[in-house]
Design a protein around this motif. Structure first.
Motif, PDB file in Angstrom:
ATOM      1  N   ALA A 163      -1.046  -1.874 -14.033  1.00 55.38           N
ATOM      2  CA  ALA A 163      -0.692  -2.614 -12.820  1.00 55.38           C
ATOM      3  C   ALA A 163      -1.933  -3.092 -12.069  1.00 55.38           C
ATOM      4  N   ARG A 164      -3.109  -2.646 -12.471  1.00 60.19           N
ATOM      5  CA  ARG A 164      -4.369  -3.073 -11.846  1.00 60.19           C
ATOM      6  C   ARG A 164      -4.359  -2.770 -10.345  1.00 60.19           C
ATOM      7  N   MET A 165      -4.076  -1.520 -10.049  1.00 58.77           N
ATOM      8  CA  MET A 165      -4.000  -1.081  -8.659  1.00 58.77           C
ATOM      9  C   MET A 165      -5.385  -0.921  -8.045  1.00 58.77           C
ATOM     10  N   VAL A 211      -0.597  -3.173  -5.808  1.00 62.23           N
ATOM     11  CA  VAL A 211      -0.384  -1.857  -5.210  1.00 62.23           C
ATOM     12  C   VAL A 211      -1.740  -1.267  -4.837  1.00 62.23           C
ATOM     13  N   GLN A 212      -1.860  -0.850  -3.591  1.00 58.89           N
ATOM     14  CA  GLN A 212      -3.055  -0.156  -3.123  1.00 58.89           C
ATOM     15  C   GLN A 212      -2.694   1.319  -2.947  1.00 58.89           C
ATOM     16  N   VAL A 264       9.609   0.595  -7.508  1.00 60.46           N
ATOM     17  CA  VAL A 264       8.700  -0.118  -6.619  1.00 60.46           C
ATOM     18  C   VAL A 264       7.459  -0.628  -7.367  1.00 60.46           C
ATOM     19  N   LEU A 265       6.972   0.150  -8.320  1.00 64.30           N
ATOM     20  CA  LEU A 265       5.791  -0.280  -9.060  1.00 64.30           C
ATOM     21  C   LEU A 265       6.114  -1.443 -10.001  1.00 64.30           C
ATOM     22  N   GLN A 291       0.855  -1.182   0.000  1.00 70.21           N
ATOM     23  CA  GLN A 291       0.000   0.000   0.000  1.00 70.21           C
ATOM     24  C   GLN A 291       0.897   1.240   0.000  1.00 70.21           C
ATOM     25  N   LEU A 292       0.731   2.087  -1.024  1.00 67.33           N
ATOM     26  CA  LEU A 292       1.620   3.222  -1.253  1.00 67.33           C
ATOM     27  C   LEU A 292       0.809   4.484  -1.533  1.00 67.33           C
ATOM     28  N   GLN A 293       1.345   5.626  -1.137  1.00 62.54           N
ATOM     29  CA  GLN A 293       0.648   6.869  -1.450  1.00 62.54           C
ATOM     30  C   GLN A 293       0.745   7.133  -2.947  1.00 62.54           C
TER      31      GLN A 293
END
Length: 291
Positions: free
Chosen positions: A249-251, A197-198, A186-187, A153-155
């Protein structure tokens, strides 16, 4: 994280609105609220989920931040103790996904692995992930932890997008956007290792310093957002959501709002088919450089 002061009816309305919009994922953390586990407890008190209702939801919570320090703690004792507290507060027999909230500089990955093994074997946690971690921090955990790391989970928002913008400007001498501050890629690392990734704070301009939607500080960006909102017949918040969900990335988008109308509007963005030119136009309008 903002439901501590909400009434039972307000919490139920918020969750019901989300469910009607097709959302079945709830994000918590042990530190959300004025006291430890307060928001988890308020959620359970208001919802009083039946077994069938509980089965229809994916409940995620986080562990690791000790607010009174502040400091971080990924010891075996802290992880297990916090999960027990979350289970009691949420009035449930399992956590669907448990995240390590922020990196602990003193992490001993063997301790994390022992806690994960015990929690999984007891059926108390079904899946594991991290939040705000770099690729190398994740790789260190993966060397010891048997379970897949399924989430980071990332801003991320249109205006706060270093995990995307750095890659776009890579190999540009003297360009601040090309500076790698997150451990590098990171992505891309998440995509390579099937880590979802959220995106938290998807409408914040920066680190909790106000939203960009409608802000006079982002006139060019809001002009583009408003034009696209009119083109697609959706509220501006849907365009802000679509900019994230359009990425291959289908976040997942962690809305973080307690306003039911904003939940409904934002959810409409998940199906919005932004074109590649539109996506990059929003990116440039937010101030990011496209070489």
């Amino acid at each position: 994280m903002r439901i501590a002061d909400r009434t039972d009816d307000e919490i139920r309305t918020l969750v019901r609105t989300a469910r009607e919009a097709g959302i079945d994922f709830v994000d918590h953390a042990d530190i959300y609220g004025r006291t430890l586990h307060e928001c988890e407890r308020r959620f359970a008190e208001a919802m009083r989920l039946t077994p069938a209702e509980r089965d229809a939801l994916t409940i995620q919570t986080k562990v690791g931040i000790v607010p009174e320090g502040p400091y971080f703690d990924y010891s075996y004792e802290h992880i297990v103790g916090s999960v027990e507290g979350s289970l009691r507060a949420l009035d449930t027999d399992r956590i669907d996904i448990l995240l390590l909230h922020r990196p602990d500089a003193l992490v001993e990955p063997e301790e994390v692995a022992r806690a994960f093994d015990e929690l999984e074997a007891a059926g108390k946690v079904r899946a594991f992930g991290v939040s705000n971690h770099t690729p190398r921090q994740i790789d260190l955990l993966r060397r010891y932890v048997r379970q897949p790391i399924v989430v980071n989970q990332l801003q991320l928002s249109i205006t706060h997008a270093p995990i995307i913008a750095q890659g776009v400007a890579s190999n540009m001498l003297g360009e601040p956007q090309s500076a790698t501050l997150d451990g590098g890629g990171v992505l891309d690392h998440a995509r390579l290792h099937d880590i979802t990734v959220q995106a938290w704070s998807p409408f914040q301009a920066g680190f909790f310093n106000g939203v960009f939607l409608g802000s006079p500080e982002y006139p060019e960006l809001n002009a583009v957002i408003d034009r696209l909102a009119g083109k697609y017949g959706v509220p501006p918040v849907a365009v802000a959501t679509a900019w994230i969900t359009r990425h291959p990335a289908r976040m997942q988008v962690v809305l973080g709002t307690t306003t039911p109308e904003r939940v409904t509007g934002a959810a409409r963005g998940s199906d919005l088919p932004l074109t590649r030119p539109e996506w990059y136009e929003l990116f440039r309008a937010a101030g990011h450089r496209v070489p």
